[in-house]
Structures are given as structure tokens and as C-alpha cells.
Design a protein around this motif. Structure first.
Motif, PDB file in Angstrom:
ATOM      1  N   ASN A   1       0.851  -1.180   0.000  1.00  0.00           N
ATOM      2  CA  ASN A   1       0.000   0.000   0.000  1.00  0.00           C
ATOM      3  C   ASN A   1       0.893   1.239   0.000  1.00  0.00           C
ATOM      4  O   ASN A   1       2.036   1.195   0.451  1.00  0.00           O
ATOM      5  CB  ASN A   1      -0.894   0.001   1.239  1.00  0.00           C
TER       6      ASN A   1
ATOM      7  N   GLN B   1       2.050  12.003   2.071  1.00  0.00           N
ATOM      8  CA  GLN B   1       2.038  12.913   3.215  1.00  0.00           C
ATOM      9  C   GLN B   1       2.569  14.273   2.805  1.00  0.00           C
ATOM     10  O   GLN B   1       3.763  14.445   2.555  1.00  0.00           O
ATOM     11  CB  GLN B   1       2.862  12.347   4.373  1.00  0.00           C
TER      12      GLN B   1
ATOM     13  N   THR C   1       0.918  17.623   7.536  1.00  0.00           N
ATOM     14  CA  THR C   1      -0.389  16.971   7.572  1.00  0.00           C
ATOM     15  C   THR C   1      -0.220  15.470   7.784  1.00  0.00           C
ATOM     16  O   THR C   1       0.879  14.935   7.726  1.00  0.00           O
ATOM     17  CB  THR C   1      -1.185  17.211   6.285  1.00  0.00           C
ATOM     18  N   ALA C   2      -1.329  14.786   8.024  1.00  0.00           N
ATOM     19  CA  ALA C   2      -1.299  13.342   8.236  1.00  0.00           C
ATOM     20  C   ALA C   2      -1.171  12.605   6.905  1.00  0.00           C
ATOM     21  O   ALA C   2      -1.573  13.111   5.853  1.00  0.00           O
ATOM     22  CB  ALA C   2      -2.579  12.900   8.940  1.00  0.00           C
ATOM     23  N   PRO C   3      -0.597  11.392   6.933  1.00  0.00           N
ATOM     24  CA  PRO C   3      -0.566  10.592   5.704  1.00  0.00           C
ATOM     25  C   PRO C   3      -1.973  10.295   5.205  1.00  0.00           C
ATOM     26  O   PRO C   3      -2.940  10.272   5.977  1.00  0.00           O
ATOM     27  CB  PRO C   3       0.138   9.303   6.151  1.00  0.00           C
TER      28      PRO C   3
ATOM     29  N   TYR D   1       1.092   5.599   0.725  1.00  0.00           N
ATOM     30  CA  TYR D   1       0.516   6.767   1.386  1.00  0.00           C
ATOM     31  C   TYR D   1       1.264   8.020   0.939  1.00  0.00           C
ATOM     32  O   TYR D   1       2.475   7.993   0.735  1.00  0.00           O
ATOM     33  CB  TYR D   1       0.613   6.626   2.914  1.00  0.00           C
TER      34      TYR D   1
ATOM     35  N   TRP E   1      -4.422  -2.482   5.209  1.00  0.00           N
ATOM     36  CA  TRP E   1      -4.029  -1.098   4.989  1.00  0.00           C
ATOM     37  C   TRP E   1      -4.772  -0.193   5.944  1.00  0.00           C
ATOM     38  O   TRP E   1      -5.699  -0.627   6.633  1.00  0.00           O
ATOM     39  CB  TRP E   1      -4.238  -0.665   3.528  1.00  0.00           C
ATOM     40  N   PHE E   2      -4.328   1.085   6.007  1.00  0.00           N
ATOM     41  CA  PHE E   2      -4.818   2.021   7.018  1.00  0.00           C
ATOM     42  C   PHE E   2      -5.490   3.221   6.361  1.00  0.00           C
ATOM     43  O   PHE E   2      -4.884   3.945   5.586  1.00  0.00           O
ATOM     44  CB  PHE E   2      -3.643   2.497   7.883  1.00  0.00           C
ATOM     45  N   ASP E   3      -6.764   3.423   6.693  1.00  0.00           N
ATOM     46  CA  ASP E   3      -7.508   4.531   6.113  1.00  0.00           C
ATOM     47  C   ASP E   3      -8.813   4.748   6.860  1.00  0.00           C
ATOM     48  O   ASP E   3      -9.568   3.798   7.056  1.00  0.00           O
ATOM     49  CB  ASP E   3      -7.830   4.221   4.642  1.00  0.00           C
TER      50      ASP E   3
ATOM     51  N   TYR F   1       5.170   6.990   1.193  1.00  0.00           N
ATOM     52  CA  TYR F   1       5.590   5.813   1.956  1.00  0.00           C
ATOM     53  C   TYR F   1       4.893   4.553   1.440  1.00  0.00           C
ATOM     54  O   TYR F   1       3.683   4.569   1.219  1.00  0.00           O
ATOM     55  CB  TYR F   1       5.241   5.964   3.438  1.00  0.00           C
TER      56      TYR F   1
ATOM     57  N   GLN G   1       3.971   0.458   2.337  1.00  0.00           N
ATOM     58  CA  GLN G   1       3.654  -0.296   3.560  1.00  0.00           C
ATOM     59  C   GLN G   1       3.247  -1.714   3.192  1.00  0.00           C
ATOM     60  O   GLN G   1       2.551  -1.932   2.191  1.00  0.00           O
ATOM     61  CB  GLN G   1       2.539   0.409   4.327  1.00  0.00           C
TER      62      GLN G   1
ATOM     63  N   TYR H   1      -0.634   9.003  15.503  1.00  0.00           N
ATOM     64  CA  TYR H   1      -1.819   8.991  14.649  1.00  0.00           C
ATOM     65  C   TYR H   1      -2.716   7.809  14.992  1.00  0.00           C
ATOM     66  O   TYR H   1      -2.232   6.675  15.160  1.00  0.00           O
ATOM     67  CB  TYR H   1      -1.423   8.870  13.176  1.00  0.00           C
TER      68      TYR H   1
ATOM     69  N   LEU I   1      -4.089   7.618   2.361  1.00  0.00           N
ATOM     70  CA  LEU I   1      -3.992   6.429   1.507  1.00  0.00           C
ATOM     71  C   LEU I   1      -4.036   6.830   0.039  1.00  0.00           C
ATOM     72  O   LEU I   1      -4.932   7.566  -0.396  1.00  0.00           O
ATOM     73  CB  LEU I   1      -5.139   5.476   1.831  1.00  0.00           C
TER      74      LEU I   1
ATOM     75  N   ARG J   1       4.409   1.556  13.166  1.00  0.00           N
ATOM     76  CA  ARG J   1       3.194   1.044  13.785  1.00  0.00           C
ATOM     77  C   ARG J   1       3.490   0.739  15.251  1.00  0.00           C
ATOM     78  O   ARG J   1       4.383  -0.038  15.550  1.00  0.00           O
ATOM     79  CB  ARG J   1       2.702  -0.201  13.070  1.00  0.00           C
TER      80      ARG J   1
ATOM     81  N   TRP K   1      -6.574   8.409   8.405  1.00  0.00           N
ATOM     82  CA  TRP K   1      -5.684   8.746   9.503  1.00  0.00           C
ATOM     83  C   TRP K   1      -6.240   9.982  10.217  1.00  0.00           C
ATOM     84  O   TRP K   1      -6.781  10.881   9.573  1.00  0.00           O
ATOM     85  CB  TRP K   1      -4.284   9.075   8.984  1.00  0.00           C
ATOM     86  N   GLY K   2      -6.091  10.015  11.534  1.00  0.00           N
ATOM     87  CA  GLY K   2      -6.424  11.232  12.259  1.00  0.00           C
ATOM     88  C   GLY K   2      -5.387  12.308  11.972  1.00  0.00           C
ATOM     89  O   GLY K   2      -4.391  12.061  11.279  1.00  0.00           O
TER      90      GLY K   2
ATOM     91  N   PHE L   1       6.553  -0.055   7.350  1.00  0.00           N
ATOM     92  CA  PHE L   1       6.531   1.046   6.399  1.00  0.00           C
ATOM     93  C   PHE L   1       7.886   1.178   5.728  1.00  0.00           C
ATOM     94  O   PHE L   1       8.921   0.816   6.300  1.00  0.00           O
ATOM     95  CB  PHE L   1       6.185   2.359   7.107  1.00  0.00           C
TER      96      PHE L   1
ATOM     97  N   ASP M   1       4.431  -8.121  11.822  1.00  0.00           N
ATOM     98  CA  ASP M   1       3.922  -6.770  11.995  1.00  0.00           C
ATOM     99  C   ASP M   1       3.883  -6.063  10.640  1.00  0.00           C
ATOM    100  O   ASP M   1       4.558  -6.464   9.686  1.00  0.00           O
ATOM    101  CB  ASP M   1       4.796  -5.981  12.964  1.00  0.00           C
ATOM    102  N   HIS M   2       3.088  -5.027  10.600  1.00  0.00           N
ATOM    103  CA  HIS M   2       3.034  -4.169   9.426  1.00  0.00           C
ATOM    104  C   HIS M   2       4.249  -3.248   9.447  1.00  0.00           C
ATOM    105  O   HIS M   2       4.613  -2.721  10.508  1.00  0.00           O
ATOM    106  CB  HIS M   2       1.744  -3.375   9.420  1.00  0.00           C
TER     107      HIS M   2
ATOM    108  N   TYR N   1      -3.993   0.985  -2.564  1.00  0.00           N
ATOM    109  CA  TYR N   1      -4.120  -0.158  -1.677  1.00  0.00           C
ATOM    110  C   TYR N   1      -4.112  -1.456  -2.474  1.00  0.00           C
ATOM    111  O   TYR N   1      -4.486  -1.460  -3.662  1.00  0.00           O
ATOM    112  CB  TYR N   1      -5.367  -0.053  -0.793  1.00  0.00           C
ATOM    113  N   ALA N   2      -3.676  -2.502  -1.814  1.00  0.00           N
ATOM    114  CA  ALA N   2      -3.587  -3.815  -2.457  1.00  0.00           C
ATOM    115  C   ALA N   2      -2.882  -3.748  -3.810  1.00  0.00           C
ATOM    116  O   ALA N   2      -3.385  -4.223  -4.828  1.00  0.00           O
ATOM    117  CB  ALA N   2      -4.985  -4.429  -2.598  1.00  0.00           C
TER     118      ALA N   2
END
Lengths: 111, 119
Positions: free
Chosen positions: A36, A40, A44-46, A38, B105-107, A89, A91, B95, A48, B47, B109-110, A102, A99-100, A51-52
Motif C-alpha cells: 500500500n 504525506q 499533515t497526516a498521511p 501513502y 491497509w490504514f484509512d 511511503y 507499507q 496517529y 492512503l 506502527r 488517519w487522524g 513502512f 507486523d506491518h 491499496y492492495a
């Protein structure tokens, strides 16, 4: 230290294209786990982006695409625009770490 | 609109504690696993911890195991991170993120909340 390696920076002129690589290994991308991406924007926040491996969420333009092959993945941006300036980034999941993880991140500069 | 709003960050001395909160809205909170991801300013993403939809499973990065505890209150649509024995290297933006497809996947984000550990 991340198990997914990206180039620190890439750049291109407006309208041109850039590609960002994400290199992993046999316990993550090479094991078949999806990748995946992202985006950024500084401060600001990352968000998406892909995906996949190849799928774009709604709102992401089709000039942005993802691919995966072997132990690596790539993000391609064509028709560069000023709004593409950001950090990117990758991931995935790593079975050795359970674990996941990045990628190290890539700064895209529009010249 | 799906939204995640973190709170609780601040400045704390080494060895101190802090509790982060994340208020979720715009989706059925207890349908999703949730995760905390942190970022040292100017650095990459890590993470920190994740929790299953009903709270019966939790996982932690080795760097925080034994010091941080993740929890959730589905009745309040809220996610928490209790951080104890804080160290300078825990200084980061934290976050709150929603896990998609079982955590693949992550979606979204705060906006993040900054934790600074300093004497």
C-alpha cells in the motif's frame, strides 16, 4: 531500520513522470503480501494513495498507479503537478516481524 | 464523513505517563480493528499498537511492549493508548488509524497528536 527501502528523493519537471521503488524481501513483498502507498504533505497526516498493490481509492487520479513484482513494488506518477510535492511511503506486512512495516519514505520534488 | 480526532498529547518528563484518546465518527466503530502509528517529526512511520474490533486481541511494537497499553470503548466510539515509563525516543506525532481489510491497509488517519518527552 525499515525492512522496506525507498529512494530518499526523486524529482521531475511539471508534466513529466516519476517512479518510486519500494524494495523488500522474502518475508514481506516477496512472500506475497500486498503493498500500500501513502502520501504525506508536510505538516499533515498521511493519506492512503494506493491499496492492495494497484487499487486507487476514490478521488485519487488515474495518473497515479501502483505495481508489484517479486520482492519490489513501484508507485508511478505521470503528468507531475505542484500538488504532487510530498513524502510518499510504502507499507506491507512482514512475516518475520509479524507486523506491518513502512518504507523509509521518498520525497517527491516538482522542479 | 469518516473522521478520527486524537487528543491527549503534550509535554511529559522521562518516566512519566500520558493517555491518548481518539474519537471516531462517521462509521460503525466496532466493525473495525484500530491502530496507533507514530512519526518522529521529520522521520518515518512506525506502527505502535493495534487492537481487534472487540478488544480481545492487541499487539505492540517491540519498542513499546510492556510500557504502552491499547484499549477501546465501543460504546463511546473511542480508542485509547496508555503510555507509561515514557522515554525521549517516544517523542513523536501519534496517529489514530482505521484498519481496512483486516488490517492490510490504514484509512483514514487522524490529524495526529504530538507527544514530547523531555526534562
Amino acid at each position: 531500520q525499515s525492512v522496506l527501502t525507498q529512494p530518499p528523493s526523486v524529482s521531475g519537471a511539471p508534466g513529466q513522470g516519476v517512479t518510486i521503488s519500494c524494495t523488500g524481501g522474502s518475508s514481506n513483498i516477496g512472500a506475497g503480501y500486498d503493498v500500500n502507498w501513502y502520501k504525506q504533505v508536510p505538516g499533515t497526516a498521511p493519506k492512503l494513495l494506493i491499496y492492495a498493490n494497484t487499487n486507487r481509492p476514490s478521488g485519487v487520479p488515474d495518473r497515479i498507479s501502483g505495481s508489484k513484482s517479486g520482492t519490489s513494488a513501484s508507485l508511478a506518477i505521470t503528468g507531475l503537478q505542484a500538488e504532487d510535492e510530498a513524502d510518499y511511503y510504502c507499507q506491507s506486512f512482514d512475516s518475520s516481524l509479524s507486523d506491518h512495516v513502512f518504507g523509509t519514505g521518498t520525497k517527491v520534488t516538482v522542479l | 464523513e469518516v473522521q478520527l480526532v486524537e487528543s491527549g498529547g503534550g509535554v511529559v518528563r522521562p518516566g512519566g505517563s500520558l493517555r491518548l484518546s481518539c474519537a471516531a465518527s462517521g462509521f460503525i466503530f466496532d466493525d473495525y480493528d484500530m491502530t496507533w502509528v507514530r512519526q518522529v517529526p521529520g522521520k518515518g512511520l512506525e506502527r505502535v499498537s493495534g487492537i481487534s474490533w472487540n478488544g480481545d486481541r492487541a499487539g505492540y511494537a517491540d519498542s513499546v511492549k510492556g510500557r504502552f497499553t491499547i484499549s477501546r470503548d465501543n460504546a463511546k466510539n473511542s480508542l485509547y493508548l496508555q503510555m507509561n515509563s515514557l522515554r525521549a525516543e517516544d517523542t513523536a506525532i501519534y496517529y489514530c488509524v482505521r484498519d481496512m481489510q483486516g488490517g492490510d491497509w490504514f484509512d483514514p488517519w487522524g490529524q495526529g497528536t504530538l507527544v514530547t518527552v523531555s526534562s
